[in-house]
Design a protein around this motif. Sequence first.
Motif, PDB file in Angstrom:
ATOM      1  N   ASN A  14      41.813  46.333  42.723  1.00 17.85           N
ATOM      2  CA  ASN A  14      41.452  44.913  42.746  1.00 17.85           C
ATOM      3  C   ASN A  14      41.700  44.243  41.402  1.00 17.85           C
ATOM      4  N   SER A  15      41.533  45.012  40.322  1.00 16.14           N
ATOM      5  CA  SER A  15      41.689  44.401  38.991  1.00 16.14           C
ATOM      6  C   SER A  15      43.057  43.752  38.843  1.00 16.14           C
ATOM      7  N   VAL A  16      44.089  44.423  39.344  1.00 13.69           N
ATOM      8  CA  VAL A  16      45.454  43.905  39.211  1.00 13.69           C
ATOM      9  C   VAL A  16      45.602  42.557  39.931  1.00 13.69           C
TER      10      VAL A  16
ATOM     11  N   GLN B  41      43.258  36.715  39.631  1.00 11.88           N
ATOM     12  CA  GLN B  41      44.154  35.625  39.209  1.00 11.88           C
ATOM     13  C   GLN B  41      43.487  34.748  38.162  1.00 11.88           C
ATOM     14  N   GLY B  42      42.292  34.231  38.526  1.00  9.91           N
ATOM     15  CA  GLY B  42      41.651  33.149  37.774  1.00  9.91           C
ATOM     16  C   GLY B  42      41.416  33.462  36.322  1.00  9.91           C
ATOM     17  N   GLY B  43      40.704  34.556  36.033  1.00 12.93           N
ATOM     18  CA  GLY B  43      40.467  34.925  34.648  1.00 12.93           C
ATOM     19  C   GLY B  43      39.098  35.495  34.400  1.00 12.93           C
ATOM     20  N   ILE B  44      38.648  35.379  33.164  1.00 12.97           N
ATOM     21  CA  ILE B  44      37.395  35.990  32.758  1.00 12.97           C
ATOM     22  C   ILE B  44      36.548  34.943  32.030  1.00 12.97           C
TER      23      ILE B  44
ATOM     24  N   MET C 105      42.055  61.987  44.607  1.00 12.50           N
ATOM     25  CA  MET C 105      40.927  61.298  45.247  1.00 12.50           C
ATOM     26  C   MET C 105      39.640  62.104  45.181  1.00 12.50           C
ATOM     27  N   MET C 106      38.569  61.460  44.739  1.00 14.30           N
ATOM     28  CA  MET C 106      37.258  62.112  44.821  1.00 14.30           C
ATOM     29  C   MET C 106      36.851  62.115  46.295  1.00 14.30           C
ATOM     30  N   THR C 107      36.592  63.326  46.831  1.00 18.60           N
ATOM     31  CA  THR C 107      36.153  63.375  48.226  1.00 18.60           C
ATOM     32  C   THR C 107      34.686  63.784  48.330  1.00 18.60           C
TER      33      THR C 107
ATOM     34  N   GLY D  72      35.009  51.816  49.442  1.00 20.40           N
ATOM     35  CA  GLY D  72      33.612  52.173  49.124  1.00 20.40           C
ATOM     36  C   GLY D  72      33.361  53.660  48.941  1.00 20.40           C
ATOM     37  N   ASP D  73      34.388  54.436  48.559  1.00 21.09           N
ATOM     38  CA  ASP D  73      34.223  55.903  48.448  1.00 21.09           C
ATOM     39  C   ASP D  73      33.141  56.290  47.432  1.00 21.09           C
ATOM     40  N   GLY D  74      33.157  55.602  46.299  1.00 16.92           N
ATOM     41  CA  GLY D  74      32.198  55.943  45.235  1.00 16.92           C
ATOM     42  C   GLY D  74      30.774  55.669  45.681  1.00 16.92           C
TER      43      GLY D  74
ATOM     44  N   GLY E  63      31.590  48.241  37.126  1.00 16.13           N
ATOM     45  CA  GLY E  63      32.576  47.476  37.897  1.00 16.13           C
ATOM     46  C   GLY E  63      31.999  47.078  39.241  1.00 16.13           C
ATOM     47  N   GLU E  64      32.909  46.809  40.168  1.00  8.19           N
ATOM     48  CA  GLU E  64      32.471  46.221  41.444  1.00  8.19           C
ATOM     49  C   GLU E  64      31.585  47.143  42.276  1.00  8.19           C
ATOM     50  N   CYS E  65      31.703  48.457  42.100  1.00 11.48           N
ATOM     51  CA  CYS E  65      30.881  49.368  42.910  1.00 11.48           C
ATOM     52  C   CYS E  65      29.435  49.406  42.434  1.00 11.48           C
TER      53      CYS E  65
ATOM     54  N   ASN F  21      32.969  36.020  36.659  1.00 14.29           N
ATOM     55  CA  ASN F  21      31.975  36.850  35.966  1.00 14.29           C
ATOM     56  C   ASN F  21      32.178  38.335  36.236  1.00 14.29           C
ATOM     57  N   SER F  22      33.053  38.704  37.200  1.00 13.20           N
ATOM     58  CA  SER F  22      33.103  40.132  37.555  1.00 13.20           C
ATOM     59  C   SER F  22      33.978  40.942  36.602  1.00 13.20           C
ATOM     60  N   LEU F  23      35.085  40.373  36.141  1.00 14.96           N
ATOM     61  CA  LEU F  23      35.868  41.118  35.151  1.00 14.96           C
ATOM     62  C   LEU F  23      35.009  41.307  33.891  1.00 14.96           C
ATOM     63  N   LEU F  24      34.234  40.271  33.577  1.00 14.96           N
ATOM     64  CA  LEU F  24      33.349  40.361  32.406  1.00 14.96           C
ATOM     65  C   LEU F  24      32.302  41.456  32.613  1.00 14.96           C
TER      66      LEU F  24
HETATM   67  C1  FAD Z   1      42.448  38.752  44.902  1.00  8.88           C
HETATM   68  C2  FAD Z   1      41.332  38.916  43.915  1.00  8.88           C
HETATM   69  C3  FAD Z   1      41.191  37.997  42.883  1.00  8.88           C
HETATM   70  C4  FAD Z   1      40.151  38.142  41.952  1.00  8.88           C
HETATM   71  N1  FAD Z   1      40.062  37.263  40.910  1.00  8.88           N
HETATM   72  C5  FAD Z   1      39.109  37.465  39.960  1.00  8.88           C
HETATM   73  C6  FAD Z   1      39.064  36.649  38.802  1.00  8.88           C
HETATM   74  O1  FAD Z   1      39.884  35.758  38.609  1.00  8.88           O
HETATM   75  N2  FAD Z   1      38.074  36.890  37.892  1.00  8.88           N
HETATM   76  C7  FAD Z   1      37.137  37.868  38.047  1.00  8.88           C
HETATM   77  O2  FAD Z   1      36.263  38.029  37.191  1.00  8.88           O
HETATM   78  N3  FAD Z   1      37.192  38.679  39.138  1.00  8.88           N
HETATM   79  C8  FAD Z   1      38.140  38.509  40.074  1.00  8.88           C
HETATM   80  N4  FAD Z   1      38.196  39.335  41.158  1.00  8.88           N
HETATM   81  C9  FAD Z   1      37.249  40.463  41.237  1.00  8.88           C
HETATM   82  C10 FAD Z   1      37.673  41.542  40.251  1.00  8.88           C
HETATM   83  O3  FAD Z   1      39.069  41.632  40.230  1.00  8.88           O
HETATM   84  C11 FAD Z   1      37.095  42.887  40.612  1.00  8.88           C
HETATM   85  O4  FAD Z   1      35.731  42.790  40.867  1.00  8.88           O
HETATM   86  C12 FAD Z   1      37.288  43.886  39.479  1.00  8.88           C
HETATM   87  O5  FAD Z   1      38.622  43.893  39.075  1.00  8.88           O
HETATM   88  C13 FAD Z   1      36.874  45.259  39.947  1.00  8.88           C
HETATM   89  O6  FAD Z   1      37.285  46.191  38.977  1.00  8.88           O
HETATM   90  P1  FAD Z   1      36.931  47.700  39.182  1.00  8.88           P
HETATM   91  O7  FAD Z   1      37.508  48.423  38.012  1.00  8.88           O
HETATM   92  O8  FAD Z   1      35.495  47.843  39.458  1.00  8.88           O
HETATM   93  O9  FAD Z   1      37.676  48.123  40.543  1.00  8.88           O
HETATM   94  P2  FAD Z   1      39.232  48.211  40.890  1.00  8.88           P
HETATM   95  O10 FAD Z   1      40.051  47.429  39.952  1.00  8.88           O
HETATM   96  O11 FAD Z   1      39.388  47.904  42.317  1.00  8.88           O
HETATM   97  O12 FAD Z   1      39.570  49.766  40.647  1.00  8.88           O
HETATM   98  C14 FAD Z   1      39.041  50.752  41.495  1.00  8.88           C
HETATM   99  C15 FAD Z   1      39.677  52.083  41.130  1.00  8.88           C
HETATM  100  O13 FAD Z   1      38.971  53.134  41.795  1.00  8.88           O
HETATM  101  C16 FAD Z   1      39.901  54.053  42.351  1.00  8.88           C
HETATM  102  N5  FAD Z   1      39.259  54.752  43.464  1.00  8.88           N
HETATM  103  C17 FAD Z   1      38.628  54.229  44.545  1.00  8.88           C
HETATM  104  N6  FAD Z   1      38.155  55.238  45.326  1.00  8.88           N
HETATM  105  C18 FAD Z   1      38.499  56.411  44.711  1.00  8.88           C
HETATM  106  C19 FAD Z   1      38.313  57.784  45.026  1.00  8.88           C
HETATM  107  N7  FAD Z   1      37.687  58.200  46.142  1.00  8.88           N
HETATM  108  N8  FAD Z   1      38.820  58.714  44.169  1.00  8.88           N
HETATM  109  C20 FAD Z   1      39.507  58.341  43.044  1.00  8.88           C
HETATM  110  N9  FAD Z   1      39.697  57.050  42.713  1.00  8.88           N
HETATM  111  C21 FAD Z   1      39.197  56.099  43.535  1.00  8.88           C
HETATM  112  C22 FAD Z   1      41.080  53.186  42.750  1.00  8.88           C
HETATM  113  O14 FAD Z   1      42.228  53.984  42.954  1.00  8.88           O
HETATM  114  C23 FAD Z   1      41.144  52.249  41.545  1.00  8.88           C
HETATM  115  O15 FAD Z   1      41.848  52.881  40.504  1.00  8.88           O
HETATM  116  C24 FAD Z   1      39.231  39.212  42.090  1.00  8.88           C
HETATM  117  C25 FAD Z   1      39.379  40.126  43.137  1.00  8.88           C
HETATM  118  C26 FAD Z   1      40.418  39.987  44.043  1.00  8.88           C
HETATM  119  C27 FAD Z   1      40.546  40.985  45.138  1.00  8.88           C
END
Ligand code: FAD
Length: 487
Positions: A41-43, A46-49, A155-157, A206-208, A360-362, A376-379
């Motif tokens: 999701n991080s990739v 779009q909007g920013g931080i 993958m963590m199972t 939601g694996d984690g 992060g998001e989990c 606020n989520s990237l932050l």
């Molecule tokens: C389209 C879109 C636009 C967004 N725009 C913004 C924005 O502008 N500003 C903002 O603040 N937020 C934004 N968000 C939200 C934000 O991007 C996410 O909340 C944040 O990037 C989550 O980061 P993360 O590292 O927690 O998860 P992710 O970036 O999703 O990374 C999860 C990682 O966990 C790994 N993983 C998952 N399950 C397993 C497993 N079982 N075993 C091993 N690895 C596993 C994946 O492979 C991945 O590497 C946006 C989200 C989306 C979808």
Amino acid sequence: MKTDYDVIIVGAGVAGLYAALNTDENRSVLIISKSDLEVCNSVLAQGGIAAVYESPDDDNFDLHFNDSMRAGGFKNDPMTLRKLVTEAPTDIERILYFGVHFDKDSEGAFHRTLEGGHSRRRIFHYKDSSGNEMTKKLRERVLSRPNITVLPNAMMTDLKKTGTGFSVDVLTGSIHLTLNSSFLIIATGGIGRVYEKTTNSAIATGDGIMCAYELGAAIKNLSLIQFHPTAFSEAGSRQCFLISESVRGEGAFLVNKDNRRFMADYDPERMELAPRDVVSHSIIKESRKLGSNEFYLDITHKPKIFLTEHFPGIYDFLLTKGIDMSTDKIPVFPCHHYLMGGINVDITGQTSIDGLYACGECAHTGVHGNNRLASNSLLEALVFGRLAAEDISRRLNELPPVKSLETARFEHDERAQSVPEGIRRRIRNIIQKAYFVVPDMEEAVNGITEIENIKEMLANKNFKKDEHFTESKALSTVAFLILQEII
Ligand SMILES: Cc1cc2nc3c(=O)[nH]c(=O)nc-3n(C[C@H](O)[C@H](O)[C@H](O)COP(=O)(O)OP(=O)(O)OC[C@H]3O[C@@H](n4cnc5c(N)ncnc54)[C@H](O)[C@@H]3O)c2cc1C
């Protein structure tokens, strides 16, 4: 391959990468990612931080705090939220040091954009692909650190607590490895794939959360789900392309099928820039009133050059769909976007299980309350990823180096059967009906029994322990926890 690490981080999005970079450089860190490193999701962000950093005088921490509280319906945890806004400058500075670029204006000051619920322009961004820029630069840094090993397509199972730490079952190809660590950080992202339509990437199952739940960690507020009001509306596609909130921040109008700015009926003061839950609810109410799902963003009043400079990614994407946003309205509709709840953590990112962290998001830190303020989520991923890494680094100083535990290595049981096709579709179907923007109690009550049956079947039959099995188990667990909360 080495099997024992000081810290294992599950996830290579912004949260996992940044936590690794903030862990003591003398300690061994393993990052696993179940997919290619670019898929997360991080990739997609779009909007920013959002941050108050080198800000104009009219912005301050209190305003950022208050805007977040207001968007969250005042259900936010004030302590973690205060931490979020006040720690922001440290992490913005650190990621700039790691090479992340943000757009600047003609005078060299950071250009900040505006999004729904923010009373000030405080969103740092890199064009309309801020998350990609952040992930790319953090990944480059991680790959150059000798103490960090990165294992993609691993993958963590399953996750177990051992006497001195954790052991993780990691599936690579058809081989299961057992890897061990003193501390473990779950950074596996969101749950979007439990919905029929989501902005989330394919990894968001939601694996984690499932592994933490099975280990007995506290999970909180899994039904606090954000539906983004303006996903590009396209029949047939499961992953919805987002039309960033900053398009409304830069002046787009939201109109119904009759070309009317209907937000005046629902939130006349904030109109299109009301928080996301308000705009999504308004669209659904308007849609029921008019019996139509036809809604549009209209930014045709802005010059083309402004749009191509500010939103090059969105502009190009829409062109591939035959829409020129400088002359055409953009069809939009709400879809699943973000999880506010998750694995419950304290202010250091630690879960209810000693030594197990989540970020992060989990993770559920409580900063978002009932509805996340945009950007606020990237932050949150940065601030609490760093705090978790700092806490672990401090505790590692008090521990002897990690000692070899189990090092099992086994292949799938080929006699075991595969999880039947259609299970995931059925889970998505139940959740979509039971809880899309507004919960439907009858559907939720009917759905939970079937979800429980699916969970039981997955637990009791001899299925091949492959990716499909793990993700089906995760989706059914997440669906169960959501429904259990709303009933
Ligand atoms: C389209 C879109 C636009 C967004 N725009 C913004 C924005 O502008 N500003 C903002 O603040 N937020 C934004 N968000 C939200 C934000 O991007 C996410 O909340 C944040 O990037 C989550 O980061 P993360 O590292 O927690 O998860 P992710 O970036 O999703 O990374 C999860 C990682 O966990 C790994 N993983 C998952 N399950 C397993 C497993 N079982 N075993 C091993 N690895 C596993 C994946 O492979 C991945 O590497 C946006 C989200 C989306 C979808």
